[in-house]
Enzyme design. Structure first.
Site, short mmCIF file in Angstrom:
data_model
loop_
_atom_site.label_atom_id
_atom_site.label_comp_id
_atom_site.label_asym_id
_atom_site.label_seq_id
_atom_site.Cartn_x
_atom_site.Cartn_y
_atom_site.Cartn_z
N ASN A 7 0.77 -1.30 -0.35
CA ASN A 7 -0.12 0.00 -0.08
C ASN A 7 0.98 1.34 0.10
OD1 ASN A 7 -1.32 2.17 0.98
ND2 ASN A 7 -3.26 0.82 1.66
N ASP A 9 -0.22 4.75 -0.16
CA ASP A 9 -0.59 5.98 0.33
C ASP A 9 0.18 6.65 1.25
OD1 ASP A 9 -3.18 5.16 -0.88
OD2 ASP A 9 -3.93 4.46 1.33
N HIS A 10 0.96 6.16 1.52
CA HIS A 10 1.59 7.17 2.60
C HIS A 10 3.37 8.36 1.65
CE1 HIS A 10 -0.15 5.99 5.69
NE2 HIS A 10 1.36 5.54 7.12
N HIS A 43 -5.49 3.67 -2.25
CA HIS A 43 -7.49 4.00 -1.75
C HIS A 43 -7.20 5.20 -2.02
CE1 HIS A 43 -9.39 4.46 2.69
NE2 HIS A 43 -10.64 4.71 1.42
N ARG A 45 -9.36 7.87 -1.49
CA ARG A 45 -11.10 8.46 -0.29
C ARG A 45 -11.33 9.68 -1.06
NH1 ARG A 45 -8.10 6.54 5.10
NH2 ARG A 45 -10.47 8.30 5.40
N ARG A 49 -7.09 13.00 0.24
CA ARG A 49 -5.97 13.37 1.30
C ARG A 49 -4.15 12.87 0.89
NH1 ARG A 49 -7.09 10.40 6.82
NH2 ARG A 49 -9.41 11.17 6.35
N GLU A 70 -8.59 0.78 -3.02
CA GLU A 70 -9.12 0.48 -1.61
C GLU A 70 -11.13 1.38 -2.02
OE1 GLU A 70 -7.42 0.81 1.76
OE2 GLU A 70 -6.15 -1.39 1.39
N THR A 100 -6.94 6.81 9.89
CA THR A 100 -7.00 6.17 8.37
C THR A 100 -8.47 4.25 8.68
OG1 THR A 100 -5.55 3.98 8.08
CG2 THR A 100 -5.76 4.00 10.15
N THR A 101 -8.44 3.90 7.58
CA THR A 101 -9.65 2.91 7.82
C THR A 101 -9.82 1.91 9.18
OG1 THR A 101 -9.22 1.69 5.02
CG2 THR A 101 -11.00 1.21 6.85
N GLU A 151 -11.18 -9.26 2.45
CA GLU A 151 -9.92 -9.22 3.51
C GLU A 151 -10.06 -8.89 4.70
OE1 GLU A 151 -7.92 -5.49 1.82
OE2 GLU A 151 -6.72 -5.31 3.41
N HIS A 197 -4.02 -4.57 8.14
CA HIS A 197 -3.99 -3.69 8.41
C HIS A 197 -3.45 -3.11 9.77
CE1 HIS A 197 -5.56 0.40 10.42
NE2 HIS A 197 -6.50 0.32 8.77
N GLY A 219 0.97 -1.43 4.47
CA GLY A 219 1.35 0.22 3.96
C GLY A 219 2.64 0.69 4.96
N1 PXP Z 1 -6.34 -2.80 4.03
C1 PXP Z 1 -7.01 -2.12 4.19
C2 PXP Z 1 -8.53 -2.12 3.90
C3 PXP Z 1 -6.80 -0.47 4.56
O1 PXP Z 1 -7.42 0.14 4.92
C4 PXP Z 1 -5.24 -0.50 4.80
C5 PXP Z 1 -5.23 0.88 5.43
O2 PXP Z 1 -5.09 1.72 4.57
C6 PXP Z 1 -4.23 -1.96 5.11
C7 PXP Z 1 -5.25 -2.66 4.57
C8 PXP Z 1 -2.71 -1.18 5.38
O3 PXP Z 1 -3.09 -1.25 6.72
P1 PXP Z 1 -1.77 -0.48 7.02
O4 PXP Z 1 -1.25 0.74 6.49
O5 PXP Z 1 -1.61 -0.50 8.69
O6 PXP Z 1 -0.20 -2.19 6.57
#
Ligand code: PXP
Length: 244
Positions: A7, A9-10, A43, A45, A49, A70, A100-101, A151, A197, A219
């Site tokens: 992931n 996103d960061h 993701h 959003r 963001r 996502e 976060t989610t 998931e 997650h 992520g």
């Molecule tokens: N799975 C989903 C559905 C998520 O929303 C996220 C966070 O965006 C992750 C996995 C990854 O989580 P993490 O960034 O804590 O590894």
């Protein structure tokens, strides 16, 4: 072998902090791919963001392996996903003020709406995964809603294995039992099983070892480590740039 979707996103969060063009999500996706990741997760959003619409479009043409998008179950996102056609969509809950989610989607409570979204996405040729808490009724509702994959949210497991807390091995064992039971049920119902997650270098092994789990989405911990393991080299390169 279990698959890893990174992931990224960061990377976009860092870029958006300055509204700059660096760091590039495309470069990050390519590096993750070169390192052996099976796919890339982003993701998009509602508040944009981090990942932007254009990121999703460009990544769609760059990522040749597996692009997992996502998104919340909204008409806007369904239209975007149907246009971009990522390999997979993961339906997640979204609330504006969350960092976060925060947990899985309540499929039981929104089954009709989710089934409609699943149908539209599958019609566009996208595999549909639903992010759910490890609760058997949610697995069954996801199956009825037409999901091809679930998931499983590992947030509680991540919390229980957080090294800042005192060891809670009985609760960890119990949570792993729940994760296993849900994964097994999804397998019996013919769905593919992913998890994610809060997974880290310290706690990932036990989840990766759950038999029907085929894919992990990770992520924060990977990008956090990348920032640190790359820092020494980055400083050295800046010093070289300064001194010619
Ligand atoms: N799975 C989903 C559905 C998520 O929303 C996220 C966070 O965006 C992750 C996995 C990854 O989580 P993490 O960034 O804590 O590894």
């Amino acid at each position: 072998m279990i698959r890893l979707n990174v992931n990224i996103d960061h990377i976009a969060t860092l870029r958006q902090a300055r509204k700059a063009f660096e760091p590039s999500v495309v470069a990050a996706a390519i590096l993750a791919d070169l390192a052996g990741a099976s796919g890339i997760t982003i993701h998009l959003r509602g508040d944009r963001r981090h990942i932007q619409d254009d990121d999703a479009r460009v990544l769609r043409s760059v990522v040749k392996t597996h692009l997992n998008l996502e998104m919340a179950v909204t008409d806007e996102m369904i239209a975007i996903a149907a246009e971009i056609t990522p390999t997979a969509v993961t339906l997640v809950p979204e609330s504006p003020n969350e960092i976060t989610t925060e947990g899985g989607l309540n499929v039981l409570a929104h089954e009709v709406e989710i089934k409609k979204a699943t149908g539209a996405l599958q019609h566009a040729g996208v595999l549909v995964s639903i992010f759910i808490d490890p609760v058997l009724e949610q697995v069954e509702a996801s199956c009825r809603a037409g999901a091809q994959q679930i998931e499983i949210c590992t947030a509680r497991y991540a919390d229980l294995t957080d090294p800042r807390h005192s060891p809670q091995s009985a609760l960890v064992t119990e949570e792993l039992f729940r994760l296993r039971a849900v994964a097994r049920r999804a397998g019996e119902l013919g769905m593919q099983v992913a998890a994610g997650h809060g997974l880290t270098y310290r706690n990932v092994r036990a989840v990766a070892a759950i038999e029907p789990v085929e894919e992990l989405n990770i992520g924060h911990n990977i990008i956090a480590r990348a920032a640190l393991v790359g820092l020494e080299r980055a400083v050295t390169e800046m010093l070289a740039a300064m001194n010619g």
